[in-house]
Write a protein that holds these residues in place. Structure first.
Motif, PDB file in Angstrom:
ATOM      1  N   VAL A  47      56.471  42.059  47.210  1.00 35.91           N
ATOM      2  CA  VAL A  47      56.505  43.458  47.659  1.00 35.91           C
ATOM      3  C   VAL A  47      56.310  43.562  49.170  1.00 35.91           C
ATOM      4  O   VAL A  47      55.861  42.619  49.823  1.00 35.91           O
ATOM      5  CB  VAL A  47      55.427  44.292  46.929  1.00 35.91           C
ATOM      6  N   GLN A  48      56.601  44.746  49.703  1.00 35.28           N
ATOM      7  CA  GLN A  48      56.435  45.004  51.127  1.00 35.28           C
ATOM      8  C   GLN A  48      54.956  45.202  51.475  1.00 35.28           C
ATOM      9  O   GLN A  48      54.124  45.485  50.601  1.00 35.28           O
ATOM     10  CB  GLN A  48      57.226  46.256  51.525  1.00 35.28           C
ATOM     11  N   ASP A  49      54.638  45.098  52.759  1.00 38.62           N
ATOM     12  CA  ASP A  49      53.253  45.271  53.202  1.00 38.62           C
ATOM     13  C   ASP A  49      52.712  46.651  52.851  1.00 38.62           C
ATOM     14  O   ASP A  49      51.502  46.823  52.615  1.00 38.62           O
ATOM     15  CB  ASP A  49      53.153  45.065  54.715  1.00 38.62           C
ATOM     16  N   THR A  50      53.577  47.654  52.828  1.00 41.12           N
ATOM     17  CA  THR A  50      53.146  49.032  52.562  1.00 41.12           C
ATOM     18  C   THR A  50      52.820  49.261  51.087  1.00 41.12           C
ATOM     19  O   THR A  50      52.209  50.282  50.744  1.00 41.12           O
ATOM     20  CB  THR A  50      54.241  50.018  52.981  1.00 41.12           C
ATOM     21  N   THR A  51      53.226  48.368  50.238  1.00 38.87           N
ATOM     22  CA  THR A  51      52.914  48.508  48.817  1.00 38.87           C
ATOM     23  C   THR A  51      51.543  47.900  48.559  1.00 38.87           C
ATOM     24  O   THR A  51      51.312  46.724  48.833  1.00 38.87           O
ATOM     25  CB  THR A  51      53.978  47.823  47.944  1.00 38.87           C
ATOM     26  N   GLN A  52      50.645  48.703  48.036  1.00 38.89           N
ATOM     27  CA  GLN A  52      49.261  48.272  47.831  1.00 38.89           C
ATOM     28  C   GLN A  52      49.099  47.733  46.404  1.00 38.89           C
ATOM     29  O   GLN A  52      49.332  48.442  45.436  1.00 38.89           O
ATOM     30  CB  GLN A  52      48.303  49.444  48.062  1.00 38.89           C
ATOM     31  N   ILE A  53      48.695  46.470  46.319  1.00 42.10           N
ATOM     32  CA  ILE A  53      48.500  45.821  45.022  1.00 42.10           C
ATOM     33  C   ILE A  53      47.031  45.923  44.617  1.00 42.10           C
ATOM     34  O   ILE A  53      46.137  45.509  45.356  1.00 42.10           O
ATOM     35  CB  ILE A  53      48.931  44.342  45.067  1.00 42.10           C
ATOM     36  N   HIS A  54      46.787  46.506  43.452  1.00 40.93           N
ATOM     37  CA  HIS A  54      45.446  46.589  42.871  1.00 40.93           C
ATOM     38  C   HIS A  54      45.356  45.623  41.685  1.00 40.93           C
ATOM     39  O   HIS A  54      46.368  45.260  41.088  1.00 40.93           O
ATOM     40  CB  HIS A  54      45.170  48.003  42.345  1.00 40.93           C
ATOM     41  N   THR A  55      44.147  45.249  41.344  1.00 41.85           N
ATOM     42  CA  THR A  55      43.915  44.526  40.096  1.00 41.85           C
ATOM     43  C   THR A  55      42.544  44.923  39.561  1.00 41.85           C
ATOM     44  O   THR A  55      41.734  45.526  40.273  1.00 41.85           O
ATOM     45  CB  THR A  55      44.016  43.001  40.264  1.00 41.85           C
ATOM     46  N   HIS A  56      42.315  44.612  38.303  1.00 40.06           N
ATOM     47  CA  HIS A  56      41.055  44.945  37.651  1.00 40.06           C
ATOM     48  C   HIS A  56      40.603  43.771  36.812  1.00 40.06           C
ATOM     49  O   HIS A  56      41.403  43.131  36.125  1.00 40.06           O
ATOM     50  CB  HIS A  56      41.233  46.181  36.759  1.00 40.06           C
ATOM     51  N   MET A  57      39.310  43.475  36.874  1.00 39.15           N
ATOM     52  CA  MET A  57      38.710  42.417  36.063  1.00 39.15           C
ATOM     53  C   MET A  57      37.404  42.951  35.504  1.00 39.15           C
ATOM     54  O   MET A  57      36.771  43.817  36.100  1.00 39.15           O
ATOM     55  CB  MET A  57      38.457  41.165  36.906  1.00 39.15           C
ATOM     56  N   CYS A  58      36.976  42.430  34.341  1.00 36.82           N
ATOM     57  CA  CYS A  58      35.744  42.974  33.763  1.00 36.82           C
ATOM     58  C   CYS A  58      34.973  41.937  32.959  1.00 36.82           C
ATOM     59  O   CYS A  58      35.553  41.014  32.396  1.00 36.82           O
ATOM     60  CB  CYS A  58      36.037  44.182  32.877  1.00 36.82           C
ATOM     61  N   TYR A  59      33.633  42.142  32.920  1.00 30.30           N
ATOM     62  CA  TYR A  59      32.710  41.398  32.065  1.00 30.30           C
ATOM     63  C   TYR A  59      32.862  39.880  32.177  1.00 30.30           C
ATOM     64  O   TYR A  59      33.043  39.182  31.191  1.00 30.30           O
ATOM     65  CB  TYR A  59      32.854  41.858  30.613  1.00 30.30           C
ATOM     66  N   CYS A  60      32.808  39.398  33.390  1.00 27.86           N
ATOM     67  CA  CYS A  60      32.906  37.954  33.608  1.00 27.86           C
ATOM     68  C   CYS A  60      31.944  37.546  34.728  1.00 27.86           C
ATOM     69  O   CYS A  60      31.348  38.395  35.398  1.00 27.86           O
ATOM     70  CB  CYS A  60      34.339  37.553  33.975  1.00 27.86           C
ATOM     71  N   ASP A  61      31.844  36.253  34.936  1.00 28.59           N
ATOM     72  CA  ASP A  61      30.958  35.706  35.967  1.00 28.59           C
ATOM     73  C   ASP A  61      31.690  35.733  37.309  1.00 28.59           C
ATOM     74  O   ASP A  61      32.163  34.721  37.805  1.00 28.59           O
ATOM     75  CB  ASP A  61      30.562  34.279  35.586  1.00 28.59           C
ATOM     76  N   PHE A  62      31.783  36.937  37.909  1.00 27.24           N
ATOM     77  CA  PHE A  62      32.500  37.075  39.175  1.00 27.24           C
ATOM     78  C   PHE A  62      31.833  36.280  40.289  1.00 27.24           C
ATOM     79  O   PHE A  62      32.501  35.711  41.138  1.00 27.24           O
ATOM     80  CB  PHE A  62      32.535  38.543  39.601  1.00 27.24           C
ATOM     81  N   ALA A  63      30.515  36.280  40.273  1.00 27.24           N
ATOM     82  CA  ALA A  63      29.773  35.711  41.396  1.00 27.24           C
ATOM     83  C   ALA A  63      30.161  34.271  41.678  1.00 27.24           C
ATOM     84  O   ALA A  63      30.237  33.851  42.833  1.00 27.24           O
ATOM     85  CB  ALA A  63      28.272  35.810  41.117  1.00 27.24           C
ATOM     86  N   SER A  64      30.420  33.507  40.635  1.00 24.36           N
ATOM     87  CA  SER A  64      30.735  32.088  40.803  1.00 24.36           C
ATOM     88  C   SER A  64      32.158  31.849  41.281  1.00 24.36           C
ATOM     89  O   SER A  64      32.494  30.729  41.680  1.00 24.36           O
ATOM     90  CB  SER A  64      30.513  31.351  39.479  1.00 24.36           C
ATOM     91  N   TYR A  65      33.000  32.891  41.225  1.00 20.62           N
ATOM     92  CA  TYR A  65      34.430  32.663  41.471  1.00 20.62           C
ATOM     93  C   TYR A  65      35.015  33.631  42.490  1.00 20.62           C
ATOM     94  O   TYR A  65      36.224  33.855  42.518  1.00 20.62           O
ATOM     95  CB  TYR A  65      35.194  32.758  40.141  1.00 20.62           C
ATOM     96  N   LEU A  66      34.177  34.176  43.380  1.00 15.53           N
ATOM     97  CA  LEU A  66      34.670  35.138  44.360  1.00 15.53           C
ATOM     98  C   LEU A  66      35.748  34.537  45.262  1.00 15.53           C
ATOM     99  O   LEU A  66      36.707  35.214  45.631  1.00 15.53           O
ATOM    100  CB  LEU A  66      33.511  35.656  45.212  1.00 15.53           C
TER     101      LEU A  66
END
Length: 759
Positions: A632-651
């Motif tokens: 996609v172009q720079d002007t297109t903003q890509i979002h994502t969502h993640m939940c209920y996981c060990d985020f801290a270890s994998y930032l």
């Protein structure tokens, strides 16, 4: 040889378990009616396993919500906020721990190892455990007295239970074990007094990368348990991968060891052949895949059994699934619409138990017709044309030369997007879905049954979109969504529109609590057929001047939340999905959708259990996401969502996904990830979910404002978004609206404070 099972799907052939729960929660049945229904379901499951011919039938695997929650309440580990006192734990407290209440937030929920099942996390927090009820004993007595079945009680092992709990520091672990061990000893002694022959103790923690010191702790625990009940036979059960400390494990003072010969099976088999197996112990061999839905190649399984019996005599061998069957649907017999070739290639729980009984009793030629039919089906399936699409396989080969990087780094994209969208500080949004009301479900059924034509259904969906676009504007959200009213499930919806997927009518499995899903079946090469989300997204955007996010499910989540073909590496299947979704992303961008959310809630769920395998998985999983989003172009903003996981270890790996904005869960874990940002830098947009959508309670403005303020102590206001922690599909309209109103009020309150600070 004997046949054994580790656990049976609790939901029932017609999801009667789920329906009973939800009727009780809504007050449509009283407690006695609820308990009677649950007992009837439980007995049906036991009788069915007995009729199929299973020798060792598990009892105590049935639950009203979750087995880890059952274990916590069995030991009286009820957090203080639930105001429980006494000798019995009422259902109101039990379900409040799982779902929350008007006065207390629910206990945290997270994935059960690397499966799609989520459990309630027990909390210690200086609690003093005591045995409230011997649940394995009660289950055994019930099956014996009412059904004449001498079952095999199931109990989560002490080390797994503590390691999967929270509310203590690592240095406190020995003290917790010493508190808990006497309670386990009492359970075992009472089972021994009841003349129970076998107890299944589940210790799946043993297949993770545990240290030598941890193995010494395991040895201590099981020596203590053996001394407490020397005449009770313990089957120490592992699953989901191989064990690293094989020699130490088989020497523990237990009478049997259960090993997974499907997931990590090659390593377990190598250990068995290299180091042997004690002559006085039983080996419970998990040779039928308990996590996938494909019919077993009985010739391969016969060969595996022959290899195992070169070490372990048949009299000391149990044949069983690789893990509990709660991870697969109940039976294929009600699948009337599946393609015949696909259907005959499937084996759900009941069919897997039939395979187990056949293999345990197998003598060559005794049931030759069943075996020959199996071999013919396997041959036909391997040569199915849709499993060999040349165009898909060629596109996949071309990926070797693709970098999968956005055109510009995030710092440049951030500046371009800030100018393009002109959003206020602390922009508010939701994760994607809005309540799926009874009217929406009825409309979908009318359309599927042919009572409504395509135009009628599309008009209804547009009415829902228009209603919720107006509501979102009234609530004051800054970035809107179309609501996903046309989608039954975030994975199923896309699978129905891609080539290589099949769908069941009744292939339900439990995700958490009463939440059941029908995972798609990836049986062939995956290909893009036509745009899947453009129509609804474009219509929603036409109704408002505010940005509307296009909503997709990411390739890794589609992979991890599906039943995946077992003739290709999962990485290759994921790449095929990513290539197909990339075309959808490009179609959305071409249609003028400037924000596109590609959700990956299950990215970390797929992590291997061994530390040394994790980085390779993360590398190809992150690359699959980038294959989907990088054109996609720079002007297109890509979002994502993640939940209920060990985020801290994998930032660091999450940052490599290079999404412009990521939203993650914060509220249910009580903001535990926030201090991580004091030590680690995350330089992209981030939304820390400020309230728990899995609970029916309405969070207050003050609660959410407190989470926002706490987050802003470690995050730049310029990168912080405000959102719920997940989609709102399962909430009522009132719950969703009231919660979002409070969320935007909290955002306005903090914005005002920030302005005052700047002045």
């Amino acid at each position: 040889m004997k046949s054994s099972n580790l656990g049976y799907p609790r939901i029932g052939e017609n999801r009667e378990w789920k329906k009973a729960l939800e009727q009780f929660w809504k007050g449509q049945v009283d407690e006695s009616q609820f308990l009677q229904t649950m007992e009837s379901i439980r007995h049906q499951h036991l009788k069915k396993q007995h009729e199929i011919g299973i020798d060792l039938i598990p009892v105590g695997d049935f639950t009203f919500y979750d087995q880890m929650l059952d274990t916590a309440t069995m030991f009286g580990l009820v957090p203080e906020r639930f105001n429980w006192k006494g000798n019995d734990i009422p259902l109101s407290v039990y379900f409040a721990m799982a779902r929350g209440s008007d006065t207390a937030h629910a206990c945290e929920m997270t994935k059960w190892f690397n499966t799609n099942y989520h459990y309630i996390v027990p909390e210690w927090n200086n609690a003093q455990p005591r045995l409230i009820e011997n649940k394995p004993l009660k289950a055994y007595q019930e099956a014996k007295r009412k059904l004449g079945i001498l079952g095999k009680p199931v109990l989560i092992g002490p080390y797994t239970f503590i390691k999967l709990s929270k509310g203590y520091k690592e240095k406190e672990l020995p003290a917790l074990i010493l508190q808990l061990l006497p309670l386990y000893e009492q359970i075992l002694q009472e089972l021994q007094n009841e003349k129970v022959e076998w107890l299944q103790i589940d210790e799946p923690i043993l297949v993770t990368s545990i240290s030598k010191e941890e193995m010494k702790t395991i040895q201590f625990i099981y020596h203590q348990l053996h001394e407490a009940a020397p005449n009770l036979k313990i089957m120490l059960q592992t699953y989901f991968d191989s064990v690293d400390w094989y020699q130490e494990l088989i020497e523990l003072p237990v009478q049997g060891v259960g090993l997974d010969f499907v997931h990590g099976g090659e390593n377990n088999l190598e250990s068995l052949l290299t180091h042997g197996f004690p002559a006085n112990k039983v080996l419970a061999a998990g040779i039928i895949d308990g996590r996938n839905i494909w019919r077993s190649d009985l010739a391969e399984k016969r060969h595996l059994i022959e290899t195992i019996t070169s070490v372990v005599p048949e009299s000391k061998l149990w044949i069983q699934p690789s893990c509990s069957l709660i991870h697969v649907p109940v039976t294929t017999k009600k699948e009337t619409k599946l393609d015949k070739i696909i259907k005959q290639s499937l084996a759900f729980a009941d069919e897997k138990l039939t395979e187990i009984v056949f293999l345990a009793r197998d003598q060559h030629g005794v049931d030759d017709a069943y075996f020959q039919e199996n071999q013919q089906i396997i041959h036909t399936w391997k040569n199915h044309s849709e499993r060999h699409r040349q165009s898909v396989q060629q596109a996949q080969k071309n990926l070797q030369h693709v970098s999968a990087k956005r055109k510009s780094p995030y710092s440049i994209r951030q500046s371009v997007q800030k100018e393009a969208f002109d959003l206020p500080i602390l922009p508010t949004t939701t994760i994607g879905s809005f309540p799926q009301t009874a009217d929406i479900r009825k409309a979908r059924q009318k359309w599927k049954k042919g009572e409504w034509n395509e135009q009628q259904y599309e008009q209804f969906i547009q009415q829902q979109i228009e209603k919720w676009i107006c509501l979102q504007e009234e609530i004051g959200l800054d970035v809107l969504v179309h609501g996903e009213f046309e989608r039954t499930d975030m994975v199923e919806f896309f699978g129905e529109k891609l080539g290589g997927f099949a769908f069941t009518e009744n292939g339900w499995v439990q995700s958490y609590g009463s939440r059941c899903v029908r995972p798609p079946i990836i049986y062939g090469d995956v290909e893009f057929l036509q745009p899947m989300t453009v129509k609804e997204s474009v219509y929603a955007q036409s109704l408002t001047d505010k940005p509307v996010k296009g909503m997709l499910t990411g390739p890794v989540t589609i992979l991890n939340w599906s039943f995946v073909r077992d003739d290709k590496p999962r990485q290759e299947v994921c790449e095929q999905i990513a290539l197909a979704l990339r075309k959808e992303v490009e179609a959305l961008e071409s249609a003028g959708i400037a924000m596109i959310q590609v959700d990956e809630p299950a990215l970390l769920e797929g992590l291997p259990l061994k530390d040394h395998d994790k980085q390779n998985y993360l590398n190809w999983a992150v690359r699959a996401f980038r294959i989907t989003t990088s054109t996609v172009q720079d002007t297109t903003q890509i979002h994502t969502h993640m939940c209920y996981c060990d985020f801290a270890s994998y930032l660091e790996d999450i940052s490599k996904m290079d999404a412009d904005v990521i939203s993650i869960e914060t509220s249910r874990s009580h903001g535990e990830i926030i201090p991580v940002f004091e030590k680690q830098t995350y330089d992209k947009g981030i939304g820390l979910g400020v309230y728990d959508i899995h609970s029916p309670r309405i969070p207050t403005v003050e609660e959410m404002a407190a989470i926002i303020e706490k987050s802003l102590q470690v995050l730049d206001p310029g990168q912080f978004w405000i959102n719920p922690d997940c989609g709102l599909k399962t909430r009522s309209e009132k719950e969703a609206i009231d919660s979002l109103k409070n969320m935007t009020a909290a955002a306005d309150e903090i914005r005002s404070k920030l302005k005052e600070t700047i002045r």
